[in-house]
Structure formats: structure tokens, C-alpha cells
Motif scaffolding. Structure first.
Motif, short mmCIF file in Angstrom:
data_model
loop_
_atom_site.label_atom_id
_atom_site.label_comp_id
_atom_site.label_asym_id
_atom_site.label_seq_id
_atom_site.Cartn_x
_atom_site.Cartn_y
_atom_site.Cartn_z
N ASP A 1 1.67 0.89 -4.19
CA ASP A 1 1.22 0.25 -5.65
C ASP A 1 2.91 0.23 -5.94
OD1 ASP A 1 2.33 3.13 -6.28
OD2 ASP A 1 1.10 3.55 -7.30
N ALA B 1 -2.33 -1.89 -10.08
CA ALA B 1 -1.89 -0.24 -9.90
C ALA B 1 -3.43 0.42 -10.36
CB ALA B 1 -0.90 0.11 -11.21
N VAL C 1 -5.71 -0.51 -6.85
CA VAL C 1 -4.65 -0.05 -6.29
C VAL C 1 -5.91 1.58 -6.15
CG1 VAL C 1 -3.46 1.49 -4.49
CG2 VAL C 1 -2.94 -1.36 -5.48
N GLY C 2 -6.17 2.44 -6.68
CA GLY C 2 -6.53 3.81 -7.22
C GLY C 2 -7.63 3.43 -6.88
N CYS D 1 -1.63 9.78 -1.05
CA CYS D 1 -0.51 8.71 -1.75
C CYS D 1 0.44 8.92 -2.50
CB CYS D 1 -1.87 7.71 -2.39
SG CYS D 1 -0.83 6.00 -2.46
N THR E 1 2.84 8.09 -5.18
CA THR E 1 2.85 7.17 -6.59
C THR E 1 3.50 7.01 -7.23
OG1 THR E 1 1.18 5.28 -7.83
CG2 THR E 1 0.77 8.20 -7.22
N ALA F 1 -2.61 4.74 -10.52
CA ALA F 1 -3.03 5.26 -9.11
C ALA F 1 -3.48 6.30 -9.52
CB ALA F 1 -2.10 5.06 -8.31
N CYS G 1 -6.86 8.83 -10.39
CA CYS G 1 -7.30 8.36 -9.19
C CYS G 1 -7.71 9.50 -8.36
CB CYS G 1 -7.86 7.92 -8.97
SG CYS G 1 -7.76 5.36 -9.52
#
Length: 554
Positions: free
Chosen positions: A460, A468, A471-472, A486, A488, A493, A496
């Protein structure tokens, strides 16, 4: 899935043991804290280049160990073929790497030493890492083809196509050999035919050689055997002073006094037993004598047969008993040679295989063409939600010659801005853009297929809060069927994640160390708040962080 990661004496890490779980695991931390350590360690385990500078100062070696629980048929088959499967725990893989302070490296899979190439091959089956600088598998043409074929639902057709292609290659090689080396094949066939004819004429049966040798010994020594048997019969029964006559005499004399010596009952029984044994011995010796063959004609026949067998065994430098087995092997080779050198038959088989290939390849091409358009459209749609206002395309280009997978080469193309020309994904995408393309593809394609572990590094980067958050959500959706890790910087994000790891640098006893730990509840709210508000965290920031986390099921 990745179950556990152990790191010892690597840069600022003295000792780290981390368990991993299913779903989406987010990794956060201050800039410069070392959030990429997990990715770096896994890349080192799976064959990335390393030097002695990574070894923690004052220690002998950096050690890495990753344990995976897998359900990947291709990976398990590869482990079996390379004798690396743990038979007691077939769904578990333990990968280790040690790098000493001289730069020497040792790599193991399930306790067996392997090469960097071998462990990279295993990594392709179970792990995909997308960083800001490189993607391990997505840029490879074979990966791009497999993803498209999966989307088109033609994996079985392509597998059949590969089988036919290999048949064509095999038949072509045989035809070339038969055409260019016909004289050599003819000479070999003549040699084999001669041997088969000789051995067939000999008609040696299994066990015949041993039986003939035994019979020959007996025939050749019949006179001596009969003399000795006659002598033995004289001792046992055929003379006035034979053992049988003496035992009869002994029994008579002992019986006369048995009324006076009651204890003679047992000795008399023993004499009776000896008498019985001697009679049986006499009978056996007589039978043996009657069975002895003194026929000189039969002896001549046996000697002739033995000479015939021995002559052929010496010619072929084989033990005589192996001649029947050799005949069967030569007959099989002769039959195969006849098939392989039959030009008309080979040409017919090749033509049939090529026709099958062309028919199936045409079907595969048609399905790929339709699927490529649909997949490109879906990926483009997802990319636009990820702040990439361009286009994704899948080009099917005719290959110079048929391949094991069809008549076309497949290339993923992309432009990241409207109006710009399409370029190959391998040359057009930056790290963050490539990761977002990978996320869109995996979300569409990989839910039910390998790899089992997907890792994104700052996917992201460079996007705003709204993107973002998308993306999350996508990462979380992918995490419902895969294990996703991930790194980040975006709180949208991070909120999540199913699991949340925080990386930090701390000073302990005048030494800087990196620590990684899971956070939950209030600690997680504080971390998301830090990501939202930076240094100064207010009550409003904490409230906002709590609201973001409450929007997702943790």
C-alpha cells in the motif's frame, strides 16, 4: 501454511521464535525498526544470497528455521522424488539455513543437506514473496501461463496437451534414430536374432542344468555306488554276521533270562527298536540300489546335453542357469527394436499424435483467448480500485514452434496511467505497483491453488487512506483462503488483520536489539493510533483507532 519461524544471531536479533497463524497477519512498526526481517529471513532460508555481515557481532553463525504445514500435492511429490519427505510427518516441512561468520552456508530440508537450487524450487511451490524490488514468481512466464489456464479452467486439457507433446518428442526421436541409424539397427537386430535362435533351439528349461549335473554324477559313478551299497547291505542284513542277524540273536538270548531279570524289559524294547531301524535301513539301501542307473547310453546323452549347454554359456559368458532368463530378455529387446525401427509404423504414430496435439491445442488457444479478455477486464477493474488508473492486458503471441503447453506464449502487460502504451509487466511495474497487480490476480485466481503462503511488503505504499482501506479489505478477503503476511505503514490496512505483529528496536544492556511480538486489545489500539497520529497520540486518535478495529472481525 508457515507455522513457525526461528531466527538466531541475525543482525540485531539475538533469538526470536515466532508462531504464525492462518488468515491475514499484518506487520507494523516505526520506520527503521526492521519490519522486513521476517521477509529477509524467509528469503535467506529459500536461497537468497548472503554474506558474513548478517551474522550478529560476537557470534559464530546466523541460524534460520521455518516450519511449514502443507497441503500441496506438487510439493509433496517433489519431496518424495528427491528423498526429502518426512515419512513420519508427511504434511510438515522444516527448512533450515546456517551462515557462519566466514560466509559459509549450509541448507537443509527435513534434516537433509540440499543445494540452494533445490530449496528455491521448494519455495516456488509453497511461498510467494512480493517486495518493493522483486516478485519471486509472478514475473515468470510459466507462472503467468498457469494463472491464466487456472482462470480458464483448462488445467486438465493443458496437462493432456503436455502428455501428447512428450509423446511427439519421443516418437520424433525414435524416428530420427531409426532413419539415420537404420544399418546399425539392422546389425543389432541380426545379432539379437542369432542369439534368440540359438537359445530357443537349446530350449534349456529352468532348473534343468542343476538336475543334469546331479544325474551325471550318479551315472558316472554308478559302479562304485552299487559296490558300496552292496557292502553296506552285507553289514546290515545280507550276511550271517549282519547287524540284523546279531540283533535277532541278542534278542533271543536276552529273552531266555527275562523271567529271571524283570529289569530286562526295557533293554529288550531297545533291541526291538534297533531291529526295526535296521530293517528300515536295509529297505532304504535296497531301494537306492534298485534306482541306480547303469545305462551307458543315458550317460552319453547327459554328457552331450551338458556339453551343449556349457558351450553356449561360455559363448555368452554367462552361468548356464541364467540362459533361460537371458533368452526372455533378448526376446523382449528384439521385439522393442522391431517396433522402434519400423519407419512406417513410427510415421503413422507420429502423424496421429500430431493431429491430436493440433486439435487439442486449437481448443486450448480458443479458451485462452476468451479467458484472457475476461481476466484482463477483471484485473483492470480491481486495479482501478487500488488507485491504478491504467489497463491490464494478457497478450497471446504465436510461438515459433509448438510447446508442451500450446501454440502461444503468454505475456502479462500493463500501463499504469491512461493513454500510456502497454508494456510487459516485468519491465513496467515498480515494487508497489507489482504487488497490487499480484494482489488482484491472487484474489481472482489463487483461492483454491498454490502457493499456500503469500507475503506482501508495503503493498500500500504511496496510496491514500481510502485506497489503503480497499487494499486491507482485499488482503483480508485473500486471507480467508490463504495465509497472508503483509508489512504495512497504513493504519487502514493494519486494522484489517486477523493477527498483528509489531516490530521495535530496543536498547538492552547497552546493546540494540530488534523485537517482534503480537499485540491485542489495548496494545493494538495504541499501535494503530500511533500509525494514525504519529508521535502525539490524542484521545481522538485512540477513539478513531478503536473504531477502525471494531469495523473488522479480529
Amino acid at each position: 501454511m508457515l507455522a513457525q519461524l526461528k531466527i538466531n544471531n541475525y543482525l540485531l536479533i539475538e533469538k526470536l521464535e515466532l508462531d504464525f497463524y492462518s488468515g491475514l497477519t499484518v506487520v507494523t512498526g516505526e520506520t527503521g525498526s526492521g519490519k522486513s526481517i521476517i521477509i529477509d529471513a524467509l528469503m535467506l532460508i529459500f536461497g537468497a544470497r548472503a554474506n558474513r555481515d548478517i551474522v550478529r557481532i560476537g557470534t559464530l553463525a546466523a541460524n534460520f528455521e521455518a516450519t511449514f504445514q502443507i497441503d500441496n500435492r506438487e510439493a509433496i511429490l517433489w519431496l518424495q522424488e528427491n528423498d526429502l519427505l518426512d515419512l513420519d510427518n508427511q504434511d510438515s516441512i522444516i527448512c533450515r539455513r546456517s551462515i557462519d561468520n566466514n560466509g559459509k552456508s549450509k541448507i537443509q530440508i527435513n534434516g537433509h543437506g540440499v543445494t540452494a537450487l533445490q530449496i528455491r524450487t521448494l519455495g516456488d511451490f509453497i511461498l510467494d514473496i512480493h517486495t518493493q524490488h522483486a516478485s519471486i514468481t509472478l514475473l515468470r512466464p510459466d507462472t503467468q501461463r498457469k494463472l491464466l489456464d487456472q482462470f480458464c479452467g483448462i488445467n486438465d486439457e493443458v496437462e493432456n496437451l503436455t502428455t501428447i507433446y512428450r509423446q511427439i518428442q519421443d516418437l520424433s526421436a525414435k524416428l530420427t534414430t531409426a532413419t539415420t541409424a537404420m544399418r546399425d539397427l539392422e546389425i543389432r537386430r541380426e545379432i539379437l536374432s542369432e542369439k534368440v535362435n540359438e537359445l530357443t533351439t537349446l530350449n534349456l528349461q529352468a532348473g534343468e542344468w542343476d538336475n543334469l549335473q546331479e544325474e551325471h554324477k550318479q551315472l558316472n559313478n554308478a559302479d562304485e555306488v552299487l559296490r558300496e551299497l552292496d557292502y553296506a547291505l552285507g553289514i546290515v542284513s545280507n550276511s550271517e554276521q549282519s547287524l540284523l542277524s546279531l540283533t535277532n540273536d541278542l534278542h533271543t538270548h536276552l529273552t531266555k533270562i527275562s523271567n529271571y531279570v524283570p529289569k530286562l524289559t526295557e533293554p529288550l524294547k531297545m533291541v526291538d527298536s534297533i531291529n526295526i531301524e535296521l530293517r528300515e535301513l536295509s529297505h532304504e539301501l535296497n531301494s537306492l540300489a534298485q534306482d541306480i542307473n547303469q545305462d551307458p547310453n543315458r550317460l552319453a546323452e547327459v554328457e552331450s546335453r551338458l556339453a551343449e549347454i556349457f558351450s553356449l554359456s561360455r559363448k555368452y559368458r554367462l552361468d548356464p542357469s541364467l540362459l533361460p532368463e537371458t533368452l526372455a530378455s533378448l526376446e523382449q529387446e528384439l521385439s522393442q527394436l522391431a517396433n522402434d525401427s519400423d519407419l512406417a509404423k513410427l510415421e503413422e504414430q507420429l502423424a496421429i499424435a500430431q493431429a491430436k496435439y493440433n486439435d487439442l491445442a486449437t481448443i486450448v488457444t480458443k479458451k485462452r483467448g476468451a479467458g484472457a479478455k475476461d481476466l484482463a477486464k477483471e484485473v483492470t477493474r480491481l486495479l482501478q480500485t487500488l488507485a491504478i488508473k491504467g489497463q491490464f492486458n494478457i497478450a497471446l503471441m504465436n510461438s515459433a514452434k509448438p510447446t508442451a503447453y500450446g501454440l502461444e506464449n503468454i505475456e502479462y502487460q500493463v500501463c499504469f496511467n491512461l493513454g500510456m502504451p502497454l508494456q510487459p509487466l516485468a519491465t513496467a511495474a515498480s515494487g508497489g505497483e507489482l504487488s497490487r497487480v499480484a494482489l488482484a490476480l491472487y484474489l481472482l485466481l489463487s483461492i483454491h491453488n498454490p502457493p499456500e503462503v503469500i507475503i506482501f511488503d508495503e503493498i500500500d505504499v504511496g496510496v491514500g487512506g481510502k485506497v489503503a482501506a480497499v487494499v486491507g479489505q482485499m488482503l483480508s478477503q485473500l486471507g480467508s483462503s490463504k495465509q497472508v503476511i503483509c508489512i504495512t505503514h497504513q493504519p487502514q490496512a493494519a486494522s484489517c488483520g486477523t493477527n498483528h505483529l509489531v516490530v521495535s528496536k530496543d536498547e538492552v544492556k547497552n546493546s540494540t536489539i530488534t523485537q517482534i511480538k503480537y499485540v491485542k486489545n489495548e496494545d493494538r489500539i495504541s499501535e494503530v493510533a500511533r500509525m494514525l497520529g504519529g508521535i502525539h497520540i490524542t484521545e481522538a486518535t485512540l477513539t478513531h483507532a478503536k473504531e477502525m478495529l471494531e469495523q473488522h472481525t479480529i
